[in-house]
Design an enzyme around this catalytic site. Structure first.
Site, short mmCIF file in Angstrom:
data_model
loop_
_atom_site.label_atom_id
_atom_site.label_comp_id
_atom_site.label_asym_id
_atom_site.label_seq_id
_atom_site.Cartn_x
_atom_site.Cartn_y
_atom_site.Cartn_z
CB CYS A 191 5.83 -0.11 9.80
SG CYS A 191 5.93 1.30 8.70
C1 UGA Z 1 2.74 -1.88 7.30
C2 UGA Z 1 1.21 -2.02 7.42
O1 UGA Z 1 0.75 -3.04 6.53
C3 UGA Z 1 0.48 -0.71 7.12
O2 UGA Z 1 -0.92 -0.85 7.35
C4 UGA Z 1 1.05 0.38 8.04
O3 UGA Z 1 0.48 1.65 7.76
C5 UGA Z 1 2.54 0.50 7.84
O4 UGA Z 1 3.15 -0.80 8.15
C6 UGA Z 1 3.08 1.56 8.78
O5 UGA Z 1 2.95 1.38 10.00
O6 UGA Z 1 3.52 2.61 8.32
P1 UGA Z 1 4.45 -1.86 5.25
O7 UGA Z 1 5.53 -1.94 6.29
O8 UGA Z 1 4.57 -0.88 4.16
O9 UGA Z 1 3.02 -1.59 5.94
O10 UGA Z 1 4.40 -3.28 4.54
P2 UGA Z 1 3.49 -4.59 4.57
O11 UGA Z 1 2.90 -4.78 3.25
O12 UGA Z 1 2.59 -4.60 5.73
O13 UGA Z 1 4.61 -5.72 4.76
C7 UGA Z 1 5.47 -5.73 5.91
C8 UGA Z 1 6.37 -6.93 5.87
O14 UGA Z 1 5.61 -8.12 6.10
C9 UGA Z 1 7.09 -7.16 4.55
O15 UGA Z 1 8.43 -7.49 4.80
C10 UGA Z 1 6.35 -8.31 3.90
O16 UGA Z 1 7.14 -9.07 3.03
C11 UGA Z 1 5.95 -9.10 5.12
N1 UGA Z 1 4.76 -9.97 4.90
C12 UGA Z 1 3.56 -9.43 4.63
C13 UGA Z 1 4.92 -11.35 4.98
O17 UGA Z 1 6.03 -11.87 5.24
N2 UGA Z 1 3.81 -12.14 4.80
C14 UGA Z 1 2.59 -11.63 4.53
O18 UGA Z 1 1.63 -12.42 4.38
C15 UGA Z 1 2.45 -10.23 4.45
#
Ligand code: UGA
Length: 468
Positions: free
Chosen positions: A293
């Site tokens: 995403c």
């Molecule tokens: C993300 C959004 O959080 C959702 O709200 C959205 O619906 C989704 O994309 C989408 O568009 O379908 P997702 O990709 O499943 O969800 O995962 P996240 O939990 O958001 O994490 C994304 C990335 O950011 C991961 O690689 C995670 O490790 C990283 N991240 C997250 C960080 O490096 N630091 C943080 O503080 C949070």
């Protein structure tokens, strides 16, 4: 009301299968559509084909016990026999970063063909992430052309983006922060709002009891925002772009903090997180964001903005910081053990984040590529993602996959923590001391580096300014 409403959900990816499962669990008679026969067969056996917490129990229950969900490849027939179609197909990136809308086009064509044969009103809801104006200019145009019917008259049209996170998608679908309904016309918006109100109604039934117990909170109707179609499309991109911006911001600051003796990015993030205007969420510095995403959506917005004569400097920087962040892990490794040529490097965690086997745009891929380009040998272990890494990712057979976590420490010169799975959080200094000269590069800052160092382990991490 729900017993009479029949839903079709086009696409059985994360959003599609989970949405279909939850609606079916609430009693809506739901058909999940896909072109892939294998997926349909799997779902109809009450099974799943990707890892997601709570999904196996959910699909088993709605397919085999409640019998409210079936999966089918008969797309036109199923749509014709239903009242509402939710478009949940994928919108992957093209090589120029723009959004590939070919699956959206096919889904709209199926709907148009079905509506050509159908009497009565049908509500079409786009849930896939699509660049602004796609619902009106592409989906509506195709359906009207194929069906010879008019949006807002013969059929309803809404765009309702999804905000679920992989790994928490069941929770996020049952307890969303908000529901956004982009409506083509008032009637379409009202119909969709009624469906959501029914899904999230407060009732002491099985649905509310089961999920309320699992997640320790009561099912209730979230804030429903009724807006224009184009506003809903923009909200989705703004939501994801802002979260990605927070991550690149904290990663940039982590890199700055590394240059200031005695500063730890975790303390900086914690303190600014107390400011209610900032909040402590999504301020975890690390190896950068991955997944299907954030990289795709930020790139799609960059391309969209440029196509519309605007240069999105902030979003371009968000991506640039993210790309360089993976390489930072390799620089930290070189600082710790010198030249990487011929060295054995262990990777802890391959999936783009914990609780998923998804390898799409995983930071591990960029880190491993950089390590390999420097002549290192790589061995990796992940609790769930090894099969996908081997079969579906660019990593394929370029590296060695350990059979057990324990194997990873044999003859290894440095361990790189890339994905913060719970199994890895439980590791103690004694585990790493199985290495001849223990070196840990903590890409998610899960280890107590002071304790590790007291035990004689070289432990460095993202955002840790060393006291010289
Ligand atoms: C993300 C959004 O959080 C959702 O709200 C959205 O619906 C989704 O994309 C989408 O568009 O379908 P997702 O990709 O499943 O969800 O995962 P996240 O939990 O958001 O994490 C994304 C990335 O950011 C991961 O690689 C995670 O490790 C990283 N991240 C997250 C960080 O490096 N630091 C943080 O503080 C949070």
């Amino acid at each position: 009301m729900h017993k009479e409403i029949k839903l079709t959900v086009s696409g059985t990816g994360f959003v599609g299968l989970i949405t279909a499962g939850i609606f079916a669990d609430r009693g809506f008679l739901t058909t999940a559509l896909d072109t892939d026969e294998n997926k349909i067969v799997t779902v109809n056996k009450g099974e799943t084909f990707f890892f997601e917490p709570y999904l196996p129990e959910l699909i088993k229950r709605v397919v085999l016990e409640k019998k409210t969900l079936i999966a089918s490849t008969e797309r036109i027939k199923s749509i014709k026999e239903s009242d509402v179609t939710l478009i949940c197909v994928g919108t992957p990136s093209k090589s120029d970063g723009s959004c590939n809308l070919s699956f959206i086009e096919s889904a709209a064509e199926d709907i148009g063909k079905a509506l050509a044969q159908k009497e009565g009103y049908h509500l079409v809801v786009a849930k896939s992430t699509i660049v602004p104006e796609t619902t009106r200019t592409l989906i509506k145009t195709i359906i009207e052309k194929q069906s010879n019917k008019k949006a807002g008259v013969d059929f309803g049209l809404c765009m309702s983006p999804e905000f679920l996170r992989e790994g928490q998608s069941v929770h996020d679908t049952i307890f969303p922060d908000k529901i956004v309904i982009g409506q083509f016309d008032e009637k379409s918006g009202e119909k969709l709002e009624a469906i959501f109100q029914h899904l999230y109604r407060v009732e002491d039934d099985d649905f509310s009891k089961t999920w309320g117990t699992i997640f320790g909170k009561k099912v209730s109707c979230p804030k429903i925002l009724r807006r224009s179609i184009e506003t809903a499309e923009c909200i989705k991109y703004a939501n994801n772009s802002f979260l990605a911006t927070k991550i690149s911001f904290i990663n940039e600051f982590a890199n700055i903090c590394e240059r200031v003796p005695g500063v730890d990015i975790k303390h900086v993030a914690e303190a600014i997180g107390f400011d209610f205007r900032i909040s402590d969420k999504f301020l975890q510095a690390g190896t950068g964001f991955g997944g299907s995403c954030f990289p795709k959506d930020v790139n799609a917005m960059i391309t969209f903005a440029k196509d519309h004569n605007y240069s999105p400097k902030l979003l371009e920087s968000v991506m640039a910081v993210n790309i360089q962040q993976a390489k930072r892990m390799v620089q930290l490794t070189e600082n710790a053990i010198g030249d990487l040529k011929g060295k054995q490097i262990a990777i802890l965690g391959l999936s783009f984040k914990p609780e998923t086997d998804d390898m799409r745009n995983a930071p591990s891929i960029k880190i491993i590529d950089e390590l390999l380009s420097k002549g290192a040998n790589v061995i990796a272990w992940d609790p769930k993602a090894i099969e996908k890494a081997k079969k579906e990712s660019e990593l394929s057979d370029k590296i060695t996959y350990a059979n057990t976590l324990g194997e990873i420490f044999d003859n290894t010169d440095a361990c790189l923590l890339v994905t913060e799975w719970n199994q890895f959080k439980k590791l103690e200094p004694k585990d790493f001391k199985k290495m001849a000269k223990p070196v840990v590069i903590d890409g998610r800052r899960i280890y107590d580096y002071k304790k590790f160092r007291e035990e004689g382990i070289i432990c460095v991490g993202i955002g840790l300014g060393e006291i010289k």
